[in-house]
Design a protein around this motif. Structure first.
Motif, PDB file in Angstrom:
ATOM      1  N   SER A 184       0.582  -1.320  -8.884  1.00 36.66           N
ATOM      2  CA  SER A 184       1.938  -0.790  -8.749  1.00 36.66           C
ATOM      3  C   SER A 184       1.923   0.737  -8.669  1.00 36.66           C
ATOM      4  CB  SER A 184       2.799  -1.224  -9.937  1.00 36.66           C
ATOM      5  OG  SER A 184       4.084  -0.660  -9.853  1.00 36.66           O
ATOM      6  N   ALA A 230       5.200   2.392  -8.358  1.00 31.94           N
ATOM      7  CA  ALA A 230       6.656   2.382  -8.205  1.00 31.94           C
ATOM      8  C   ALA A 230       7.227   3.785  -8.039  1.00 31.94           C
ATOM      9  CB  ALA A 230       7.295   1.701  -9.417  1.00 31.94           C
ATOM     10  N   GLU A 260       6.105   2.277  -4.044  1.00 35.39           N
ATOM     11  CA  GLU A 260       5.128   1.216  -3.789  1.00 35.39           C
ATOM     12  C   GLU A 260       4.378   1.430  -2.470  1.00 35.39           C
ATOM     13  OE1 GLU A 260       4.209  -0.277  -6.132  1.00 35.39           O
ATOM     14  OE2 GLU A 260       5.818  -0.952  -7.441  1.00 35.39           O
ATOM     15  N   LEU A 269       1.537  -1.027  -1.707  1.00 35.69           N
ATOM     16  CA  LEU A 269       1.910  -2.279  -1.053  1.00 35.69           C
ATOM     17  C   LEU A 269       2.076  -2.067   0.446  1.00 35.69           C
ATOM     18  CD1 LEU A 269       2.591  -5.245  -1.475  1.00 35.69           C
ATOM     19  CD2 LEU A 269       4.960  -4.576  -1.919  1.00 35.69           C
ATOM     20  N   ILE A 313       0.274  -5.901  -8.439  1.00 33.83           N
ATOM     21  CA  ILE A 313       1.475  -6.534  -7.880  1.00 33.83           C
ATOM     22  C   ILE A 313       1.198  -7.394  -6.651  1.00 33.83           C
ATOM     23  CG2 ILE A 313       3.011  -4.777  -8.789  1.00 33.83           C
ATOM     24  CD1 ILE A 313       3.041  -3.508  -5.986  1.00 33.83           C
TER      25      ILE A 313
END
Length: 376
Positions: A94, A96, A100, A103, A140
């Protein structure tokens, strides 16, 4: 004087696999290994990853081909390779606070790999934790490829060499090459002063020893340097092990479950190289850092016993992270295969086929073009 079509210098995975692929194409081959087979970059403890996840785009088709070869390779060679198809995870932590972006990066890798025929998909949430129950809450997502796994680098090199030998190749251990030349025909001079001649070409599959051999032969160095990767063997409490070959998109980490409950932890931490002994040795501070990184991703690895730390096997690197696969001369008499960065093992079965085709037919395939010495 011993004469062969090709003289291959180096008895690691690449030297042995090239010898095999050349022999099955009808060439005579002599392999010269200064020590014992699989004793340097192809040596060391544990196993190596067989992966496509996270690779440079110029290696992806070779990785796809290699993943298709590995499951049946032991049967083809008639010798164990230690291959296990565990499936591979490239984990994403992660981030955040940055929206992100990890990702987003994983999604970009997945699209790139899919475009090259690599069957990786993005998993997350409950599916990720079902695949890998011990993974931490900070992870994640992951790129998951069910075709990836691990294999034994030493067994693989010896299986290739034995198969080549059965087909007529001469495989000589404890045979150091002092120097080589290309005129009037390709030749090598051994440490005892004797010489061997190649009808077609010399192949330098020496990796760690490449620049030293070039220097002794009056040739300029290639842009290479040596590093000693640090490998840890860890026994977690209650024999916990990750289930997959697992790497990380943002952290220096690679873990592999081995026999007897051992987890191999590596991925880029370095040992201290000693030029005098030509070996590496572990660095204590980096040992703890590797264990801390592993435990941050897999919390069950926080408790347990460090069984061994090793940094003895050298690896050779190039400035741009890609190997050199090319002729050193315009007459195509000296070929070099070096600079594997520790991840060349996985694609060796595919690379050896393409290089052998080039050496025997004189035609370099498009897949090998990115690995020329003078990059374009």
């Amino acid at each position: 004087m011993e004469v062969a079509d090709f003289i291959v210098v180096g008895g690691g995975v690449y030297g042995a696999s090239l010898a095999y692929e050349l022999v099955i194409r009808g060439s005579s081959v002599t392999v010269l290994e200064a020590g014992r087979l699989a004793s340097r970059a192809s040596g060391g403890p544990g196993k190596r990853g067989v992966r496509a996840n996270g690779r440079n785009s110029r290696e992806l088709v070779l990785a796809r081909e290699a993943l298709a070869i590995w499951p049946a390779l032991a049967a083809e060679l008639g010798g164990d390779t230690g291959f296990e198809r565990l499936g591979g995870l490239m984990l994403v932590g992660s981030m955040a606070e940055y929206g992100e972006i990890g990702l987003a990066r994983a999604e970009a890798h997945q699209r790139l790999q899919s475009g090259h025929g690599i069957g990786s998909r993005l998993v997350g949430g409950s599916e990720l934790r079902a695949l890998e129950p011990g993974v931490g809450e900070s992870e994640i997502a992951a790129l998951f490829n069910p075709h990836e796994g691990i294999a034994d680098q030493q067994l693989t090199a010896r299986a290739y060499a034995a198969a080549a030998g059965k087909l007529g190749a001469s495989v000589r251990e404890a045979t150091e090459v002092d120097r080589f030349g290309a005129q009037p025909r390709p030749w090598v001079r051994l440490g005892d002063g004797s010489e061997l001649v190649a009808r077609r070409a010399i192949v330098l599959a020496t990796n760690f020893g490449t620049n030293a051999l070039l220097e002794r032969s009056g040739r300029p160095h290639l842009p290479l340097w040596t590093m000693a990767p640090q490998v840890l063997m860890f026994q977690a409490k209650d024999d916990y092990q990750p289930r997959h070959l697992a790497g990380h998109l943002q952290k220096i980490l690679s873990v592999k479950p081995l026999a007897e409950g051992i987890t191999m932890i590596s991925g880029g931490m370095r040992g201290r190289w000693d030029d005098d002994t030509a070996r590496g040795r572990p660095v204590e501070s980096d040992i703890q850092e590797s264990l801390d990184v592993a435990a941050s991703v897999f919390p069950p690895l926080r408790d347990g016993v460090l069984v061994a730390a090793d940094a003895s096997s050298p690896e050779t690197y190039t400035p741009d992270g890609l190997p050199y696969l090319d002729f050193l001369d315009e007459d195509h008499r000296v070929f070099v295969a070096t600079g594997w960065h520790g991840h060349g093992f996985a694609i060796a079965p595919a690379v050896a086929k393409h290089v052998a085709e080039w050496l025997t037919t004189g035609r370099r395939g498009d897949l090998l073009a990115p690995f020329r010495i003078r990059r374009r």
